[in-house]
Design an enzyme around this catalytic site. Structure first.
Site, PDB file in Angstrom:
ATOM      1  N   SER A 170      51.342  27.234  33.551  1.00 45.94           N
ATOM      2  CA  SER A 170      52.498  26.997  34.408  1.00 45.94           C
ATOM      3  C   SER A 170      53.502  28.145  34.276  1.00 45.94           C
ATOM      4  CB  SER A 170      53.123  25.640  34.072  1.00 45.94           C
ATOM      5  OG  SER A 170      54.113  25.289  34.990  1.00 45.94           O
ATOM      6  N   ASP A 194      46.975  27.671  36.043  1.00 42.83           N
ATOM      7  CA  ASP A 194      47.784  27.148  37.145  1.00 42.83           C
ATOM      8  C   ASP A 194      49.211  27.688  37.090  1.00 42.83           C
ATOM      9  OD1 ASP A 194      47.516  25.678  39.526  1.00 42.83           O
ATOM     10  OD2 ASP A 194      48.686  24.033  38.700  1.00 42.83           O
ATOM     11  N   GLU A 205      55.614  41.757  42.267  1.00 45.20           N
ATOM     12  CA  GLU A 205      54.765  41.681  41.076  1.00 45.20           C
ATOM     13  C   GLU A 205      55.559  41.754  39.778  1.00 45.20           C
ATOM     14  OE1 GLU A 205      51.823  44.718  41.511  1.00 45.20           O
ATOM     15  OE2 GLU A 205      50.610  43.541  42.916  1.00 45.20           O
ATOM     16  N   ARG A 208      56.386  38.141  38.528  1.00 44.61           N
ATOM     17  CA  ARG A 208      55.347  37.139  38.271  1.00 44.61           C
ATOM     18  C   ARG A 208      54.129  37.780  37.603  1.00 44.61           C
ATOM     19  NH1 ARG A 208      51.554  38.633  41.829  1.00 44.61           N
ATOM     20  NH2 ARG A 208      52.229  39.569  43.804  1.00 44.61           N
ATOM     21  N   ASP A 210      50.573  39.302  37.494  1.00 41.82           N
ATOM     22  CA  ASP A 210      49.784  40.079  38.451  1.00 41.82           C
ATOM     23  C   ASP A 210      48.710  40.861  37.698  1.00 41.82           C
ATOM     24  OD1 ASP A 210      50.387  43.266  38.565  1.00 41.82           O
ATOM     25  OD2 ASP A 210      52.142  42.207  37.806  1.00 41.82           O
ATOM     26  N   ASP A 213      49.150  43.443  34.681  1.00 38.99           N
ATOM     27  CA  ASP A 213      49.780  43.035  33.422  1.00 38.99           C
ATOM     28  C   ASP A 213      48.855  43.136  32.215  1.00 38.99           C
ATOM     29  OD1 ASP A 213      52.251  42.486  34.585  1.00 38.99           O
ATOM     30  OD2 ASP A 213      51.658  40.453  35.134  1.00 38.99           O
ATOM     31  N   HIS A 281      48.096  19.650  37.845  1.00 34.61           N
ATOM     32  CA  HIS A 281      48.684  20.816  37.178  1.00 34.61           C
ATOM     33  C   HIS A 281      48.176  20.949  35.746  1.00 34.61           C
ATOM     34  CE1 HIS A 281      51.502  24.061  37.017  1.00 34.61           C
ATOM     35  NE2 HIS A 281      52.364  23.471  36.204  1.00 34.61           N
TER      36      HIS A 281
END
EC number: 3.1.1.3
Length: 465
Positions: A170, A194, A205, A208, A210, A213, A281
């Site tokens: 998450s 997820d 990017e 978050r 991507d 990374d 989730h």
């Protein structure tokens, strides 16, 4: 949980522009991090490192049940069971969760069954148990803290970042992305379980998770329906080298139970309540845990869509099947591109692994209306019966279908065929299978033959041709 996700839409407030911390650097609240965009309408700074209180709970094969708390102080690492000749896997939880939740240590325990490893559960409940927009900013602190520890491992112990795997669920998936960004993509692997959708889907990017990374980024999507109106908490956007969408990525088998049965879960009321609120989730980390002990039970198929996969248009794997979960890094073409998309089905309970087979049945005997089932018998086990076709059973016709077995049968040694009338037939017709071909997802083919026919509800055994 839903209230905590939605409440921020009413409570966002403007904060200052930047705050700096000696070890971790500076954090601002300007675009793209916060405020002024559709994805992030409110301006919020991260909470202080003291409030977030990132902790590192080390489990190893020597202490599988009781963690040792370490920090970026090298003396705490040297005084622990951490070993530099092992891989290190960090596990980062998500919104409202904590590092001492059972699923993190259970995942470590599964790892200890198959490898010798440093397993570090990252606790940041001081930053996760707040409003959702605040938590989305707090993961920047978490990522910075983990990256700082990675730097200490490298500078003080000579430990290479390429030996590090960061697993995040998450919001933890995006925290893992922040670790990767701060270590310039030198981390060996990041797995996103997820990744959270609100405040991240469609963002740049830098904000978050991507593919840049880490050297390899794999992602499992289990709650990818839109947040509005479906309350999907996970991203539908591909954000890795390999993106897996089990069961289509939106609705997981077993998550449609009635409210009472789901809350009074086999694992207890707390776990059952979590499942009721966010079952899809949470499935992502359960699939990952199960994949550790089922190395070939989560084969993903490259396909245009889940609809095409369900229509049997994607079998077998022409370039090999990557395994969703722990063994995704064994796929030889894992970094051939980004956003490579794969589909598969899973089970609906604790045994989530499935093995997909394609079966072609050539009929013999009488022409009747009915349905045909087969079961596989192999070197590792036997499957239950699966329906291949229903309708007009005509001699000489070949019917093909695919099914997901809850048993890995291994090398198929024989096949059992059975058929049933769709209507009562007083003539007692006989039907058989002159040939049955079984193909596994790796392209191996097994052929079985018989010259016999049988009445309905009588098993016919076919042996290798």
């Amino acid at each position: 949980m839903l209230l905590l996700w939605a409440l921020p839409l009413l409570l966002g407030a403007v904060a200052g522009l930047e705050v700096c911390y000696e070890r971790l650097g500076c954090f601002g609240n300007r675009i793209p991090w916060s405020g002024g965009t559709l994805e992030r309408p409110f301006s919020t700074l991260p909470s202080t490192p003291k409030i977030v209180n990132t902790r590192f709970l080390l489990y190893t094969n020597e202490n599988p049940n009781n963690f040792q708390e370490i920090s970026a102080d090298a003396s705490t690492i040297r005084g622990s069971n951490f070993r530099t000749d092992r891989k290190t896997r960090f596990i980062i939880h998500g919104f409202t969760d904590k590092g001492e939740e059972n699923w993190l240590s259970n995942l470590c325990e599964n790892l200890f069954q198959v490898e010798t490893v440093n397993c570090i559960c990252v606790d940041w409940k001081g930053g996760s148990r707040t409003t959702y927009p605040q938590a989305t900013q707090n993961i920047r602190i978490v990522g910075a803290e983990v990256a700082y520890l990675v730097g200490t491992l490298q500078s003080s112990l000579g430990y290479s970042p390429s030996n590090i795997h960061v697993i995040g669920h998450s919001l933890g998936a995006h925290a893992a992305g922040e670790v990767g960004r701060r270590t310039n993509g030198t981390i060996g692997r990041i797995t996103g379980l997820d990744p959270a959708e609100p405040y991240f889907q469609g963002t740049p990017e830098i904000v978050r998770l991507d593919p840049s990374d880490a050297q390899f980024v794999d992602v499992i999507h289990t709650d990818a329906a839109p947040m509005v109106p479906n309350l999907g908490f996970g991203m539908s956007q591909t954000v890795g080298h390999l993106d897996f969408f089990p069961n289509g990525g939106k609705e997981m088998p077993g998550c449609q139970k009635n409210v009472l049965s789901q809350i009074v879960d086999i694992n207890g009321v707390w776990e059952g309540t979590r499942d009721f609120v966010a079952c899809n989730h949470l499935r992502s980390y359960k699939y990952y845990a199960d994949s550790i002990v089922n190395p070939n039970g989560f084969a993903g198929f490259s396909c245009a869509s889940y609809t095409a996969f369900s229509a049997n248009k994607c079998f077998p794997c022409s370039n090999g099947c990557p395994q969703m979960g722990h063994y995704a890094d064994r796929f030889s073409r894992k970094t051939d591109g980004v956003g490579q998309t794969f589909y598969l089905n899973t089970g609906d309970s604790s045994n989530f692994a499935r093995w997909r087979y394609q079966v072609a049945v050539t009929l013999s005997g009488r022409r009747v209306t009915g349905h045909v089932l087969v079961s596989l018998y192999g070197s590792k086990g036997n499957s239950k019966q699966y329906e291949i076709f229903t309708g007009l059973l005509k001699p000489g016709d070949t019917h093909l279908n695919e099914f997901d077995s809850d048993v890995d049968v291994g090398d198929v040694q024989k096949v059992k065929f059975v058929w049933y009338n769709n209507v009562i037939n007083p003539t007692l017709p006989k039907v058989g299978a002159s040939q049955i071909t079984v193909e596994q997802n790796d392209g191996r083919v097994f052929k079985f033959c018989s010259t016999d026919t049988v009445r309905e509800d009588i098993l016919l055994t076919l042996t290798p041709c």
